[in-house]
Design a protein around this motif. Structure first.
Motif, mmCIF file in Angstrom:
data_model
loop_
_atom_site.group_PDB
_atom_site.id
_atom_site.type_symbol
_atom_site.label_atom_id
_atom_site.label_comp_id
_atom_site.label_asym_id
_atom_site.label_seq_id
_atom_site.Cartn_x
_atom_site.Cartn_y
_atom_site.Cartn_z
ATOM 1 N N GLU A 1 53.007 23.407 -10.264
ATOM 2 C CA GLU A 1 51.592 23.039 -10.415
ATOM 3 C C GLU A 1 51.006 22.613 -9.068
ATOM 4 O O GLU A 1 49.929 23.041 -8.686
ATOM 5 N N GLU A 2 51.725 21.784 -8.348
ATOM 6 C CA GLU A 2 51.276 21.320 -7.030
ATOM 7 C C GLU A 2 51.214 22.482 -6.041
ATOM 8 O O GLU A 2 50.267 22.600 -5.268
ATOM 9 N N PHE A 3 52.191 23.348 -6.091
ATOM 10 C CA PHE A 3 52.281 24.456 -5.148
ATOM 11 C C PHE A 3 51.116 25.432 -5.303
ATOM 12 O O PHE A 3 50.592 25.956 -4.315
ATOM 13 N N PHE A 4 50.694 25.681 -6.547
ATOM 14 C CA PHE A 4 49.664 26.685 -6.782
ATOM 15 C C PHE A 4 48.247 26.130 -6.840
ATOM 16 O O PHE A 4 47.299 26.877 -7.086
ATOM 17 N N GLN A 5 48.060 24.856 -6.571
ATOM 18 C CA GLN A 5 46.704 24.303 -6.528
ATOM 19 C C GLN A 5 45.960 24.847 -5.310
ATOM 20 O O GLN A 5 46.575 25.062 -4.252
ATOM 21 N N PRO A 6 44.636 25.062 -5.443
ATOM 22 C CA PRO A 6 43.877 25.533 -4.275
ATOM 23 C C PRO A 6 43.899 24.492 -3.157
ATOM 24 O O PRO A 6 43.890 23.291 -3.412
ATOM 25 N N ARG A 7 43.948 24.962 -1.937
ATOM 26 C CA ARG A 7 43.990 24.071 -0.776
ATOM 27 C C ARG A 7 42.982 24.532 0.247
ATOM 28 O O ARG A 7 42.730 25.708 0.414
ATOM 29 N N TYR A 8 42.485 23.589 0.976
ATOM 30 C CA TYR A 8 41.642 23.887 2.123
ATOM 31 C C TYR A 8 42.551 24.159 3.303
ATOM 32 O O TYR A 8 43.384 23.335 3.653
ATOM 33 N N GLU A 9 42.428 25.333 3.882
ATOM 34 C CA GLU A 9 43.240 25.681 5.035
ATOM 35 C C GLU A 9 42.325 25.874 6.229
ATOM 36 O O GLU A 9 41.622 26.874 6.338
ATOM 37 N N LYS A 10 42.331 24.919 7.100
ATOM 38 C CA LYS A 10 41.442 24.878 8.261
ATOM 39 C C LYS A 10 41.617 26.112 9.152
ATOM 40 O O LYS A 10 40.646 26.612 9.705
ATOM 41 N N TYR A 11 42.811 26.577 9.316
ATOM 42 C CA TYR A 11 43.071 27.649 10.262
ATOM 43 C C TYR A 11 43.341 28.993 9.605
ATOM 44 O O TYR A 11 43.883 29.903 10.222
ATOM 45 N N ALA A 12 42.995 29.129 8.350
ATOM 46 C CA ALA A 12 43.233 30.385 7.654
ATOM 47 C C ALA A 12 42.313 31.486 8.209
ATOM 48 O O ALA A 12 41.140 31.251 8.513
ATOM 49 N N ILE A 13 42.854 32.678 8.349
ATOM 50 C CA ILE A 13 42.070 33.822 8.817
ATOM 51 C C ILE A 13 41.369 34.424 7.617
ATOM 52 O O ILE A 13 41.990 34.693 6.588
ATOM 53 N N LYS A 14 40.077 34.654 7.789
ATOM 54 C CA LYS A 14 39.292 35.208 6.663
ATOM 55 C C LYS A 14 38.931 36.624 6.918
ATOM 56 O O LYS A 14 38.803 37.119 7.947
#
Length: 103
Positions: free
Chosen positions: A90-103
């Motif tokens: 459950e914790e692993f699949f929660q949405p997260r804000y990823e500051k450095y994610a490539i869009k």
């Protein structure tokens, strides 16, 4: 660091921690080595025998450090626990804000 730490410690050890911190602050950092201790004894004999040259002071300081260590251990144990696979997934699949994610 002492003013930042004292408010978080249990009331029963605050005075002893404060006292030990004050005494340790008066000691030179170089007292780790035997020659430095010999120099310290000859230059500040009274302070030596009131602090690191005193078995009573050393026992008291060790007791204070043990009390702080025990308190910190209890506080850290509150943050550690064994979790089940369901909770982990459950914790692993929660949405997260990823500051450095490539869009």
């Amino acid at each position: 660091m002492k003013p930042s730490a004292l408010p978080h410690l249990p009331e029963e050890i605050v005075d002893s921690v404060s006292s030990v911190c004050d005494q340790l602050q008066s000691l030179p950092v170089g007292l780790r080595y035997r020659l430095d201790v010999m120099d310290f004894i000859s230059n500040r004999e009274e302070e030596y025998y009131n602090t690191i040259g005193s078995d009573t002071w050393m026992d008291s300081t060790a007791g204070t450090v043990w009390g702080v260590s025990k308190f910190i251990g209890k506080e850290l144990n509150k943050e550690s626990r064994i979790i089940g696979v369901g909770e982990l997934m459950e914790e692993f699949f929660q949405p997260r804000y990823e500051k450095y994610a490539i869009k």
